[in-house]
Design an enzyme around this catalytic site. Structure first.
Site, PDB file in Angstrom:
ATOM      1  N   LYS A 143       0.841  -1.206   0.000  1.00 24.32           N
ATOM      2  CA  LYS A 143       0.000   0.000   0.000  1.00 24.32           C
ATOM      3  C   LYS A 143       0.872   1.250   0.000  1.00 24.32           C
ATOM      4  O   LYS A 143       0.606   2.209  -0.724  1.00 24.32           O
ATOM      5  CB  LYS A 143      -0.951  -0.027   1.209  1.00 24.32           C
ATOM      6  CG  LYS A 143      -2.058  -1.046   1.031  1.00 24.32           C
ATOM      7  CD  LYS A 143      -2.824  -1.361   2.300  1.00 24.32           C
ATOM      8  CE  LYS A 143      -3.777  -2.535   2.025  1.00 24.32           C
ATOM      9  NZ  LYS A 143      -4.418  -3.066   3.214  1.00 24.32           N
ATOM     10  N   GLN A 171      -5.033  -1.771   9.372  1.00 20.09           N
ATOM     11  CA  GLN A 171      -4.828  -3.117   8.816  1.00 20.09           C
ATOM     12  C   GLN A 171      -5.396  -4.177   9.768  1.00 20.09           C
ATOM     13  O   GLN A 171      -5.081  -4.178  10.956  1.00 20.09           O
ATOM     14  CB  GLN A 171      -3.319  -3.341   8.587  1.00 20.09           C
ATOM     15  CG  GLN A 171      -2.986  -4.642   7.891  1.00 20.09           C
ATOM     16  CD  GLN A 171      -3.511  -4.711   6.464  1.00 20.09           C
ATOM     17  OE1 GLN A 171      -3.374  -3.779   5.682  1.00 20.09           O
ATOM     18  NE2 GLN A 171      -4.129  -5.823   6.116  1.00 20.09           N
ATOM     19  N   ASP A 209     -11.623   2.317   3.887  1.00 12.20           N
ATOM     20  CA  ASP A 209     -11.970   0.908   3.705  1.00 12.20           C
ATOM     21  C   ASP A 209     -13.482   0.695   3.625  1.00 12.20           C
ATOM     22  O   ASP A 209     -13.940  -0.380   3.247  1.00 12.20           O
ATOM     23  CB  ASP A 209     -11.423   0.094   4.889  1.00 12.20           C
ATOM     24  CG  ASP A 209     -10.230  -0.764   4.493  1.00 12.20           C
ATOM     25  OD1 ASP A 209     -10.039  -0.961   3.278  1.00 12.20           O
ATOM     26  OD2 ASP A 209      -9.524  -1.233   5.388  1.00 12.20           O
TER      27      ASP A 209
END
Ligand code: NDP
Length: 283
Positions: A52, A96, A119
């Site tokens: 990322k 994460q 997200d």
């Protein structure tokens, strides 16, 4: 329409557009910023986070990494999220997953400002998706929708069968297909006669996590097959949830594994961050 849906090529095309958008925004003084939070030493999570980071760098997005020890307390993590929520340079926040077991995952996801929830897992954004007025949409299912769009698949009136009902793939992708006027069926581990369900589908979306469990013989002639599954068999080989070789013979278009949905997820994270920065630029 090419039979093999090339996720790498679609992702590369999208990343060019994203990069151009980032340049425009940066010229206006709004450099898109993504904060990535990693807690602990999970090797797979470390790999994802560094991918990322690299993708942000290539796109010109400012990336702010927070790598915290596994012993970080829930209160410390909440304090950090509060700080990032208020950081004017940041348009997207990604924590994460999985988090260490002593931290309540849903508490953390709900602490992220919905306007920075890159997200799309915050209940506010889930609610916006359900009510047909999405803000941030989760990256993997959103990537599936972009692949269908790039492939020229019009979902209106089509029978879509989604296999899998997780919060990160199955459920959101079903809602996104519904928003595109498909007739959607969601299958799961208690579904009776999965073969018959899949056999009706004009579009099959597989997100199960079991190697090649959807048999090629089940696929209706001419159907489009999107395989989200990533399963490691043996030491190195990756296969999807669909029996690719046999399904390819019947499908009009199909995603391979690897090289299908996989490359789209990070692309959509960049996309979500840039769309959020565009909203900041308009404020
Ligand atoms: P989950 O394990 O959370 O969900 C799997 C779903 O499949 C569940 O709803 C489960 O049903 C259903 N299922 C399991 N066995 C069967 C069966 N025999 N018949 C029908 N349905 C079944 O997985 P995820 O949604 O997180 O991920 C799915 C796959 O996608 C995995 O392979 C994962 O690695 C991959 N993935 C890929 C990504 C990418 O390419 N970037 C990103 C995210 C995921 P039930 O609810 O009844 O248990």
């Amino acid at each position: 329409m090419d039979k093999i849906i090339d996720g790498k090529a679609i992702a590369a095309t999208m990343r060019e557009t994203i990069k151009a958008d980032v340049e425009k925004l940066t010229a206006q003084g709004v450099t898109p910023g993504l904060a990535v939070v990693l807690v602990g030493e999970d090797p797979a999570s470390r790999v994802y986070v560094s991918m990322k980071e690299k993708a942000c760098e290539q796109a010109g997005i400012f990336s702010d990494e927070h790598k915290l020890p596994a012993a970080t307390t829930e209160a410390q993590l909440l304090a950090l999220i509060d700080e990032i929520n208020n950081d004017a340079r940041i348009d997207g926040i990604l924590v994460q997953l999985p988090l260490p077991p002593h931290i309540d995952e849903s508490k953390i996801l709900e602490a992220i400002a919905p306007a920075k929830d890159a997200d799309g897992f915050h209940p506010y954004n889930v609610g916006r998706l359900v009510t047909g007025n999405p803000l941030f949409q989760p990256c993997t299912p959103y990537g599936v929708m972009k692949m269908l769009e790039h492939t020229g698949v019009d979902l209106k009136g089509k029978e879509v069968v989604v296999v899998g009902r997780s919060n990160i793939v199955g459920k959101p992708v079903a809602l996104m297909c519904l928003a595109q006027h498909a007739t959607v069926t969601i299958c799961h581990s208690r579904t009776r006669d999965l073969a018959a369900q899949v056999g009706r589908a004009d579009v099959v979306i597989a997100a199960v996590g079991q190697p090649e469990m959807i048999k090629g013989a089940w696929i209706k002639e001419g159907a489009v097959v999107i395989d989200v599954g990533v399963n490691r068999v043996g030491d190195k080989k990756l296969v999807g949830d669909v029996e690719f070789a046999a399904a390819k013979e019947r499908a009009s278009a199909i995603t391979p594994v690897p090289g299908g949905v996989g490359p789209m997820t990070i692309t959509m994270l960049l996309y979500n961050t840039v769309e959020s920065a565009k909203r900041r630029a308009r404020r």
